[in-house]
Design a protein around this motif. Structure first.
Motif, PDB file in Angstrom:
ATOM      1  N   ILE A 205      33.161  34.379  42.166  1.00 21.34           N
ATOM      2  CA  ILE A 205      34.340  35.178  41.798  1.00 21.34           C
ATOM      3  C   ILE A 205      35.279  34.368  40.908  1.00 21.34           C
ATOM      4  O   ILE A 205      35.795  34.867  39.907  1.00 21.34           O
ATOM      5  CB  ILE A 205      35.074  35.667  43.069  1.00 21.34           C
ATOM      6  N   LEU A 206      35.514  33.106  41.265  1.00 15.79           N
ATOM      7  CA  LEU A 206      36.406  32.259  40.472  1.00 15.79           C
ATOM      8  C   LEU A 206      35.870  32.052  39.061  1.00 15.79           C
ATOM      9  O   LEU A 206      36.642  32.064  38.084  1.00 15.79           O
ATOM     10  CB  LEU A 206      36.598  30.905  41.162  1.00 15.79           C
ATOM     11  N   LEU A 207      34.562  31.869  38.929  1.00 22.91           N
ATOM     12  CA  LEU A 207      33.967  31.685  37.602  1.00 22.91           C
ATOM     13  C   LEU A 207      34.107  32.946  36.749  1.00 22.91           C
ATOM     14  O   LEU A 207      34.382  32.870  35.546  1.00 22.91           O
ATOM     15  CB  LEU A 207      32.488  31.300  37.736  1.00 22.91           C
ATOM     16  N   VAL A 208      33.924  34.113  37.377  1.00 14.29           N
ATOM     17  CA  VAL A 208      34.071  35.375  36.643  1.00 14.29           C
ATOM     18  C   VAL A 208      35.513  35.526  36.148  1.00 14.29           C
ATOM     19  O   VAL A 208      35.746  35.886  34.985  1.00 14.29           O
ATOM     20  CB  VAL A 208      33.669  36.578  37.530  1.00 14.29           C
ATOM     21  N   TRP A 209      36.487  35.228  37.015  1.00 19.32           N
ATOM     22  CA  TRP A 209      37.888  35.316  36.608  1.00 19.32           C
ATOM     23  C   TRP A 209      38.212  34.313  35.506  1.00 19.32           C
ATOM     24  O   TRP A 209      38.975  34.613  34.584  1.00 19.32           O
ATOM     25  CB  TRP A 209      38.807  35.070  37.812  1.00 19.32           C
ATOM     26  N   PHE A 210      37.609  33.116  35.585  1.00 21.50           N
ATOM     27  CA  PHE A 210      37.837  32.103  34.554  1.00 21.50           C
ATOM     28  C   PHE A 210      37.309  32.562  33.202  1.00 21.50           C
ATOM     29  O   PHE A 210      37.977  32.383  32.179  1.00 21.50           O
ATOM     30  CB  PHE A 210      37.158  30.793  34.965  1.00 21.50           C
ATOM     31  N   VAL A 211      36.128  33.171  33.201  1.00 15.38           N
ATOM     32  CA  VAL A 211      35.551  33.680  31.952  1.00 15.38           C
ATOM     33  C   VAL A 211      36.423  34.784  31.376  1.00 15.38           C
ATOM     34  O   VAL A 211      36.708  34.803  30.164  1.00 15.38           O
ATOM     35  CB  VAL A 211      34.111  34.205  32.191  1.00 15.38           C
ATOM     36  N   PHE A 212      36.887  35.704  32.227  1.00 17.82           N
ATOM     37  CA  PHE A 212      37.764  36.783  31.747  1.00 17.82           C
ATOM     38  C   PHE A 212      39.076  36.212  31.198  1.00 17.82           C
ATOM     39  O   PHE A 212      39.587  36.693  30.187  1.00 17.82           O
ATOM     40  CB  PHE A 212      38.061  37.773  32.879  1.00 17.82           C
ATOM     41  N   TYR A 213      39.603  35.187  31.869  1.00 16.13           N
ATOM     42  CA  TYR A 213      40.849  34.559  31.404  1.00 16.13           C
ATOM     43  C   TYR A 213      40.657  33.953  30.020  1.00 16.13           C
ATOM     44  O   TYR A 213      41.502  34.123  29.129  1.00 16.13           O
ATOM     45  CB  TYR A 213      41.283  33.489  32.406  1.00 16.13           C
ATOM     46  N   LYS A 214      39.560  33.250  29.798  1.00 19.97           N
ATOM     47  CA  LYS A 214      39.291  32.631  28.500  1.00 19.97           C
ATOM     48  C   LYS A 214      39.093  33.675  27.411  1.00 19.97           C
ATOM     49  O   LYS A 214      39.519  33.500  26.271  1.00 19.97           O
ATOM     50  CB  LYS A 214      38.047  31.734  28.593  1.00 19.97           C
ATOM     51  N   ILE A 215      38.452  34.784  27.771  1.00 23.08           N
ATOM     52  CA  ILE A 215      38.252  35.860  26.799  1.00 23.08           C
ATOM     53  C   ILE A 215      39.592  36.467  26.396  1.00 23.08           C
ATOM     54  O   ILE A 215      39.857  36.734  25.216  1.00 23.08           O
ATOM     55  CB  ILE A 215      37.314  36.949  27.365  1.00 23.08           C
TER      56      ILE A 215
END
Length: 278
Positions: A22-32
């Protein structure tokens, strides 16, 4: 019971794995989101959310025709996005290939900010001494893409030599504002909104009014060099602060762009220079 059994079969490792996922998915969305911030893609993203909401409401209220239209828009819209934003997607993939998309550290950003401030200080010093008029607006949280579109695209790294060359009188790009976005010169000869405040001093020209105007509608930091006097001014939050020394100018930029308050002897916007509340 079967539903409870699903959780009883979970181990500590499974819980940790899910949390990391979940944290990795949120991190990817944040970077996008950071990647598209301040670009046309933000408005496109808003449009997609509207379509999704309308699609959900049409299903809820049984509006089959409207629901079918929204379904088609979502189905074919992603193909249109790939075609329209092909340059941006290619740039993002290139950054990912170089390992730059997710690897930017705080020290790297601080170093880039430092270089940008030094380049602008050198350019402003040169132009102030020779009374070369200049107008530079630095994007912060509020995007300046609408104003960038009114100018000539530059998309270049910031250097004092380039900034000076842009504002040399009688050159094609000298008339208008330079907009700095993501520590790069995004465009030159941009049109900024003029302030309509009746309290602005009569002695101020178009550059100062434009600097005040953009500061009234965005949180940008805008720099003005007077063509008549060579005086250095900065606007932010609808306030114009004039006749700044070069040292004070550099100090203010560090506070506003880097949050550096180590050398400030007073409050952030309590300048020794003359203050003109537009």
């Amino acid at each position: 019971m079967p539903f409870i059994d699903i959780f009883t079969d979970y181990t500590v490792l499974d819980y940790v794995s899910d949390i990391v996922d979940i944290l990795l998915v949120w991190f990817v969305f944040y970077k996008i989101i950071m990647l598209i911030k301040g670009t046309k893609a933000v408005q496109l993203l808003k449009g997609i959310f509207v379509i999704i909401i309308v699609r959900g409401l049409s299903s809820l209220f049984g509006l089959d025709t409207l629901g079918w239209m929204m379904e088609q828009a979502l189905t074919w819209g992603f193909l249109a996005i790939i075609i329209i934003f092909q340059p941006e997607l290619r740039r993002a993939l290139e950054q990912l290939g170089r390992g730059r998309l997710f690897s930017r550290s705080y020290l790297q950003e601080e170093e880039e900010q430092e270089q940008m401030i030094e380049s602008m200080t050198k350019a402003v010093s040169y132009m102030a001494k020779r009374r070369i008029g200049a107008l530079l607006s630095i994007e912060k949280e509020t995007g300046l893409s609408d104003y960038i579109e009114t100018g000539i695209p530059v998309n270049a790294e910031i250097s004092s030599q380039l900034l000076i060359n842009i504002f040399i009188p009688n050159t094609p790009l000298h008339d208008g504002a330079v907009v700095i976005q993501k520590r790069r010169i995004a465009a030159a000869a941009c049109y900024l909104p003029l302030s309509e405040s009746p309290f602005i001093s009569k002695e101020l020209g178009t550059r100062h009014r434009a600097a005040l105007g953009i500061s009234e509608v965005t949180d940008s930091v805008t720099i003005v060099v007077s063509e008549e006097t060579g005086a250095i001014s900065i606007t932010k939050n609808g306030e114009l602060h004039r006749d700044l020394t070069l040292e004070r100018f550099n100090e203010i930029l560090r506070v506003e762009l880097m949050g550096d308050t180590t050398n400030t002897s007073s409050t952030r916007w309590s300048f020794r220079g003359k203050k003109d509340n537009g």
